[in-house]
Design a protein around this motif. Sequence first.
Motif, short mmCIF file in Angstrom:
data_model
loop_
_atom_site.label_atom_id
_atom_site.label_comp_id
_atom_site.label_asym_id
_atom_site.label_seq_id
_atom_site.Cartn_x
_atom_site.Cartn_y
_atom_site.Cartn_z
N THR A 13 0.85 -1.34 0.04
CA THR A 13 0.00 -0.02 -0.10
C THR A 13 0.97 1.22 0.04
O THR A 13 0.43 2.28 0.11
N CYS A 14 2.25 1.25 -0.04
CA CYS A 14 3.03 2.51 0.02
C CYS A 14 3.42 2.97 -1.43
O CYS A 14 3.46 2.32 -2.25
N ILE A 15 3.51 4.13 -1.53
CA ILE A 15 3.80 4.62 -2.89
C ILE A 15 5.32 4.37 -3.30
O ILE A 15 5.65 4.21 -4.58
N HIS A 16 6.17 3.53 -2.71
CA HIS A 16 7.55 3.16 -2.86
C HIS A 16 7.66 1.73 -3.39
O HIS A 16 8.65 1.23 -3.78
N PHE A 17 6.45 1.09 -3.28
CA PHE A 17 6.45 -0.30 -3.63
C PHE A 17 6.44 -0.62 -5.02
O PHE A 17 5.71 0.25 -6.01
N LEU A 18 7.11 -1.21 -5.72
CA LEU A 18 7.51 -1.59 -7.01
C LEU A 18 7.43 -3.01 -7.41
O LEU A 18 8.11 -3.88 -6.68
N VAL A 19 6.59 -3.22 -8.25
CA VAL A 19 6.42 -4.85 -8.90
C VAL A 19 7.03 -4.81 -10.28
O VAL A 19 6.44 -3.98 -11.05
N LYS A 20 8.06 -5.57 -10.56
CA LYS A 20 8.53 -5.85 -11.66
C LYS A 20 8.56 -7.29 -12.14
O LYS A 20 8.96 -8.05 -11.47
N LYS A 21 7.79 -7.51 -13.50
CA LYS A 21 7.93 -8.93 -14.02
C LYS A 21 9.16 -9.04 -15.00
O LYS A 21 9.32 -8.36 -15.90
N GLU A 22 9.95 -10.27 -14.54
CA GLU A 22 10.88 -10.71 -15.63
C GLU A 22 10.51 -11.94 -15.90
O GLU A 22 9.91 -12.71 -15.18
N GLU A 23 11.16 -12.55 -16.81
CA GLU A 23 10.89 -13.71 -17.67
C GLU A 23 9.88 -14.89 -16.87
O GLU A 23 8.72 -14.99 -16.91
N ASP A 24 10.32 -15.25 -15.72
CA ASP A 24 9.54 -16.37 -15.02
C ASP A 24 9.33 -15.90 -13.65
O ASP A 24 8.80 -16.53 -12.88
N THR A 25 9.73 -14.72 -13.07
CA THR A 25 9.76 -14.24 -11.94
C THR A 25 9.05 -12.84 -11.71
O THR A 25 8.95 -12.06 -12.43
N ILE A 26 8.41 -12.88 -10.80
CA ILE A 26 8.00 -11.38 -10.29
C ILE A 26 9.02 -10.73 -9.02
O ILE A 26 8.91 -11.32 -8.07
N LEU A 27 9.76 -9.56 -9.22
CA LEU A 27 10.28 -9.02 -8.17
C LEU A 27 9.58 -7.86 -7.60
O LEU A 27 8.92 -6.86 -8.28
N MET A 28 9.48 -7.92 -6.23
CA MET A 28 8.97 -6.81 -5.45
C MET A 28 10.00 -6.01 -5.05
O MET A 28 10.89 -6.56 -4.20
N LYS A 29 10.04 -4.73 -4.80
CA LYS A 29 10.97 -3.83 -4.63
C LYS A 29 10.67 -2.74 -3.79
O LYS A 29 9.44 -2.12 -4.46
N CYS A 30 11.33 -2.01 -2.69
CA CYS A 30 11.10 -0.77 -2.32
C CYS A 30 11.76 0.16 -3.15
O CYS A 30 13.14 0.34 -2.90
N LYS A 31 11.18 1.16 -3.76
CA LYS A 31 12.17 2.10 -4.73
C LYS A 31 12.77 3.01 -3.82
O LYS A 31 14.20 3.24 -4.10
N ARG A 32 12.39 3.44 -2.58
CA ARG A 32 13.07 4.08 -1.56
C ARG A 32 14.26 3.59 -1.13
O ARG A 32 15.43 4.11 -1.19
N LEU A 33 14.12 2.28 -0.49
CA LEU A 33 15.19 1.74 0.25
C LEU A 33 16.29 1.01 -0.77
O LEU A 33 17.37 0.61 -0.20
#
Length: 54
Positions: free
Chosen positions: A9-29
Amino acid sequence: MKDYHCCATCIHFLVKKEEDTILMKCKRLGYHTKSYYQFDCWDPKPRIRELMNK
């Protein structure tokens, strides 16, 4: 607030799809995270702020 405070629910949360995986990352940290993790830097998205004010 406890019902809403999580990375997804945070504005810094980023979800990125790569080939077979889904990466979830905090853009800020720069950390890999999960949607249910909680950090002290949490800044809710505008829609979440509206729900919290109700």
